[in-house]
Scaffold this motif. Structure first.
Motif, PDB file in Angstrom:
ATOM      1  N   THR A 188      65.377 122.320  68.358  1.00 40.47           N
ATOM      2  CA  THR A 188      66.751 122.533  67.890  1.00 40.47           C
ATOM      3  C   THR A 188      67.747 121.939  68.880  1.00 40.47           C
ATOM      4  OG1 THR A 188      66.059 124.596  66.805  1.00 40.47           O
ATOM      5  CG2 THR A 188      68.420 124.261  67.127  1.00 40.47           C
ATOM      6  N   GLU A 189      67.483 122.073  70.155  1.00 42.05           N
ATOM      7  CA  GLU A 189      68.364 121.503  71.171  1.00 42.05           C
ATOM      8  C   GLU A 189      68.397 119.981  71.066  1.00 42.05           C
ATOM      9  OE1 GLU A 189      66.873 123.018  74.830  1.00 42.05           O
ATOM     10  OE2 GLU A 189      67.884 124.968  74.628  1.00 42.05           O
ATOM     11  N   GLN A 190      67.224 119.349  70.868  1.00 40.48           N
ATOM     12  CA  GLN A 190      67.186 117.898  70.718  1.00 40.48           C
ATOM     13  C   GLN A 190      67.934 117.462  69.468  1.00 40.48           C
ATOM     14  OE1 GLN A 190      62.833 117.452  71.048  1.00 40.48           O
ATOM     15  NE2 GLN A 190      63.234 116.119  72.792  1.00 40.48           N
ATOM     16  N   LEU A 191      67.703 118.181  68.375  1.00 41.09           N
ATOM     17  CA  LEU A 191      68.388 117.866  67.125  1.00 41.09           C
ATOM     18  C   LEU A 191      69.901 118.024  67.292  1.00 41.09           C
ATOM     19  CD1 LEU A 191      68.112 117.189  64.097  1.00 41.09           C
ATOM     20  CD2 LEU A 191      67.972 119.657  63.661  1.00 41.09           C
ATOM     21  N   GLY A 192      70.308 119.125  67.926  1.00 42.05           N
ATOM     22  CA  GLY A 192      71.731 119.371  68.125  1.00 42.05           C
ATOM     23  C   GLY A 192      72.385 118.326  69.005  1.00 42.05           C
ATOM     24  N   PHE A 219      75.230 117.741  46.302  1.00 41.75           N
ATOM     25  CA  PHE A 219      74.560 118.149  47.529  1.00 41.75           C
ATOM     26  C   PHE A 219      73.123 118.571  47.251  1.00 41.75           C
ATOM     27  CE2 PHE A 219      78.234 119.354  50.629  1.00 41.75           C
ATOM     28  CZ  PHE A 219      78.789 118.103  50.421  1.00 41.75           C
ATOM     29  N   ASP A 220      72.259 118.399  48.263  1.00 37.26           N
ATOM     30  CA  ASP A 220      70.866 118.847  48.206  1.00 37.26           C
ATOM     31  C   ASP A 220      70.677 119.992  49.191  1.00 37.26           C
ATOM     32  OD1 ASP A 220      70.257 116.908  46.349  1.00 37.26           O
ATOM     33  OD2 ASP A 220      69.580 115.459  47.841  1.00 37.26           O
ATOM     34  N   ALA A 221      69.644 120.782  48.961  1.00 34.56           N
ATOM     35  CA  ALA A 221      69.406 121.941  49.821  1.00 34.56           C
ATOM     36  C   ALA A 221      68.534 121.571  51.019  1.00 34.56           C
ATOM     37  CB  ALA A 221      68.725 123.051  49.026  1.00 34.56           C
ATOM     38  N   LEU A 222      68.947 122.024  52.190  1.00 29.91           N
ATOM     39  CA  LEU A 222      68.141 121.917  53.408  1.00 29.91           C
ATOM     40  C   LEU A 222      67.885 123.339  53.895  1.00 29.91           C
ATOM     41  CD1 LEU A 222      66.961 120.068  55.729  1.00 29.91           C
ATOM     42  CD2 LEU A 222      69.069 120.622  56.957  1.00 29.91           C
ATOM     43  N   LEU A 251      67.094 123.302  59.995  1.00 28.15           N
ATOM     44  CA  LEU A 251      68.291 123.028  60.780  1.00 28.15           C
ATOM     45  C   LEU A 251      68.221 123.725  62.131  1.00 28.15           C
ATOM     46  CD1 LEU A 251      70.959 121.475  60.682  1.00 28.15           C
ATOM     47  CD2 LEU A 251      72.062 123.541  59.803  1.00 28.15           C
ATOM     48  N   GLY A 252      67.187 124.555  62.335  1.00 31.96           N
ATOM     49  CA  GLY A 252      66.977 125.159  63.643  1.00 31.96           C
ATOM     50  C   GLY A 252      67.412 126.598  63.789  1.00 31.96           C
ATOM     51  N   TYR A 253      67.672 127.272  62.682  1.00 30.55           N
ATOM     52  CA  TYR A 253      68.151 128.653  62.777  1.00 30.55           C
ATOM     53  C   TYR A 253      67.113 129.602  63.365  1.00 30.55           C
ATOM     54  CZ  TYR A 253      72.728 128.259  60.573  1.00 30.55           C
ATOM     55  OH  TYR A 253      74.052 127.961  60.323  1.00 30.55           O
ATOM     56  N   TYR A 254      65.828 129.251  63.282  1.00 35.78           N
ATOM     57  CA  TYR A 254      64.790 130.084  63.877  1.00 35.78           C
ATOM     58  C   TYR A 254      64.545 129.716  65.333  1.00 35.78           C
ATOM     59  CZ  TYR A 254      63.573 132.071  59.335  1.00 35.78           C
ATOM     60  OH  TYR A 254      63.606 132.757  58.146  1.00 35.78           O
ATOM     61  N   GLY A 255      65.040 128.557  65.743  1.00 35.05           N
ATOM     62  CA  GLY A 255      64.852 128.114  67.122  1.00 35.05           C
ATOM     63  C   GLY A 255      66.001 128.509  68.026  1.00 35.05           C
ATOM     64  N   ASP A 256      67.220 128.274  67.560  1.00 36.72           N
ATOM     65  CA  ASP A 256      68.417 128.623  68.321  1.00 36.72           C
ATOM     66  C   ASP A 256      69.527 128.831  67.297  1.00 36.72           C
ATOM     67  OD1 ASP A 256      70.800 128.651  69.830  1.00 36.72           O
ATOM     68  OD2 ASP A 256      69.882 127.449  71.416  1.00 36.72           O
ATOM     69  N   GLU A 257      69.684 130.059  66.855  1.00 36.02           N
ATOM     70  CA  GLU A 257      70.620 130.357  65.765  1.00 36.02           C
ATOM     71  C   GLU A 257      72.043 129.954  66.109  1.00 36.02           C
ATOM     72  OE1 GLU A 257      71.952 134.087  62.867  1.00 36.02           O
ATOM     73  OE2 GLU A 257      70.465 134.376  64.476  1.00 36.02           O
ATOM     74  N   ASP A 278      74.073 127.153  64.055  1.00 30.32           N
ATOM     75  CA  ASP A 278      75.315 127.542  63.383  1.00 30.32           C
ATOM     76  C   ASP A 278      76.466 126.640  63.818  1.00 30.32           C
ATOM     77  OD1 ASP A 278      76.125 129.469  61.412  1.00 30.32           O
ATOM     78  OD2 ASP A 278      77.469 130.302  62.938  1.00 30.32           O
ATOM     79  N   MET A 279      76.414 126.184  65.070  1.00 28.70           N
ATOM     80  CA  MET A 279      77.442 125.270  65.550  1.00 28.70           C
ATOM     81  C   MET A 279      77.345 123.925  64.819  1.00 28.70           C
ATOM     82  SD  MET A 279      78.020 123.651  69.355  1.00 28.70           S
ATOM     83  CE  MET A 279      76.729 122.432  69.051  1.00 28.70           C
ATOM     84  N   ILE A 280      76.101 123.433  64.655  1.00 31.75           N
ATOM     85  CA  ILE A 280      75.894 122.175  63.932  1.00 31.75           C
ATOM     86  C   ILE A 280      76.400 122.308  62.499  1.00 31.75           C
ATOM     87  CG2 ILE A 280      74.180 120.545  63.068  1.00 31.75           C
ATOM     88  CD1 ILE A 280      72.400 121.399  65.431  1.00 31.75           C
ATOM     89  N   PHE A 281      76.019 123.430  61.860  1.00 33.87           N
ATOM     90  CA  PHE A 281      76.464 123.670  60.487  1.00 33.87           C
ATOM     91  C   PHE A 281      77.981 123.702  60.410  1.00 33.87           C
ATOM     92  CE2 PHE A 281      78.018 127.024  57.596  1.00 33.87           C
ATOM     93  CZ  PHE A 281      77.823 126.351  56.390  1.00 33.87           C
ATOM     94  N   GLY A 282      78.610 124.359  61.377  1.00 37.11           N
ATOM     95  CA  GLY A 282      80.063 124.461  61.378  1.00 37.11           C
ATOM     96  C   GLY A 282      80.728 123.095  61.454  1.00 37.11           C
ATOM     97  N   GLN A 283      80.174 122.206  62.281  1.00 43.26           N
ATOM     98  CA  GLN A 283      80.740 120.868  62.401  1.00 43.26           C
ATOM     99  C   GLN A 283      80.606 120.097  61.084  1.00 43.26           C
ATOM    100  OE1 GLN A 283      79.758 118.559  65.946  1.00 43.26           O
ATOM    101  NE2 GLN A 283      79.096 120.417  66.973  1.00 43.26           N
TER     102      GLN A 283
END
Length: 337
Positions: free
Chosen positions: A78-82, A104-107, A112-118, A122-127
């Motif tokens: 999740t950190e690498q993805l973020g 839109f499609d569902a992911l 998106l990493g919510y189980y790795g670093d919520e 959530d910050m990525i989603f917010g952006q």
């Protein structure tokens, strides 16, 4: 970066949870020790509904490996993805997508990493939401997202999670049946404002198999057992070829290309001969390969991911080092574009 030769090599399919056409997978399984899929927990019991004959056939022979997104996309991934996505979002490279009227499609939240670093997820989603590229979840399990952004995330994960595979003694080799989509992503992110400077080089290699649509999966697997060594050696030779070329200068490439391509042509010709003898059909399934050359010190993780794996998994030294990256692109007729 090359895989350890003693590790089972799995075709790690992206950018969707499962392939679209079974005949594509019948060809794919000839080249690898198995097929790996990144699937959220709520979809794992639905795989057989997508392609019953192929899924059951692969499972029967221990060739289908389902990677649970909730486990694989952990804190480090999740950190690498973020890190990569934040740079892309801030660069403005995705802003033009907000003007699209695309549905839109569902992911899944897990990918998106919510189980790795919520908090980070959530910050990525917010952006993304702020820029009109994602919306609030409607089912608590997935996030509606612009399809190009969704594909970008899954393409990045196909590279990031190779370390997850290595930690479990398998080599996850990114493969896709959507080469035009990946090319579109690379083109979209090649804007001057994007944080990528990777030089992506694509090799259109050989047509090596036939259309196996009407061939039962058990027959394909029998052919695989009889010819696995030949297909494995061809695949590895392609990878070595692209990796070595990615480390050469332009002048060196021109000198080496013809000789090395000739070796691959000879191997491909033998594979075509075997497949035509088995099914008496013209060859139509082509293996292509995308590689890259970039400098580790440039921090060009995005260019690496779009071209294949490599520095995204981490290098031992921060010094400037030319590194080769790769990803397999398989084409079969125009309907796989």
């Amino acid at each position: 970066m090359t895989s350890k030769p003693d590790l089972p090599e799995l075709a790690f399919y992206y950018p969707n949870p499962i392939w679209k056409r079974g005949d594509w997978v019948k060809n794919l399984i000839l080249f690898f020790d198995g097929i790996a899929l990144l699937v959220p927990e709520y979809m794992q019991d639905k795989l057989e509904h997508f392609d019953p004959a192929i899924v059951v056939g692969l499972e029967k022979h221990g060739l289908l490996h389902v990677i649970k997104a909730e486990e694989a996309v952990g804190k480090e991934a999740t950190e690498q993805l973020g890190y990569i996505l934040s740079d892309i979002i801030v660069s403005g490279a995705l802003d033009s997508l907000a003007k699209d009227s695309t549905a839109f499609d569902a992911l899944s939240r897990s990918r998106l990493g919510y189980y790795g670093d919520e908090k980070l997820a959530d910050m990525i989603f917010g952006q993304l939401k702020k820029r009109g590229l994602a919306r609030d979840t409607e089912d608590g399990r997935s996030i509606p997202m612009h399809p190009m952004v969704r594909s970008l995330i899954l393409t990045l994960l196909s590279q990031i999670l190779r370390q997850y595979g290595a930690n479990r003694n398998v080599s996850l080799e990114p493969v896709t049946d959507r080469p035009l989509l990946i090319a579109a992503l690379a083109d979209m992110l090649s804007l001057p404002t994007a944080p990528s400077h990777g030089q992506v080089i694509t090799f259109d290699l050989n047509t090596v198999m036939v259309d196996l649509g009407p061939v039962p999966i058990d027959e394909v697997l029998a052919f695989r057992r009889e010819n696995s060594d030949a297909f494995t050696e061809y695949r590895r030779s392609v990878r070595r070829f692209a990796y070595e070329l990615s480390r050469m200068s332009k002048e060196q490439k021109e000198l080496a290309f013809e000789d090395r391509q000739a070796q691959l042509d000879k191997m491909a010709s033998e594979l075509k001969r075997r497949s035509r003898k088995a099914w008496r059909k013209p060859a139509s399934f082509a293996l292509a390969f995308t590689g890259a050359m970039w400098t580790a010190a440039s921090g060009d993780l995005l260019g690496a991911a779009l071209a294949g794996a490599g520095s995204i998994l981490g290098l031992e030294s921060p010094e400037a080092v030319n590194v080769g990256a790769f990803s397999y692109l398989f084409r079969a007729h125009e309907h796989y574009a």
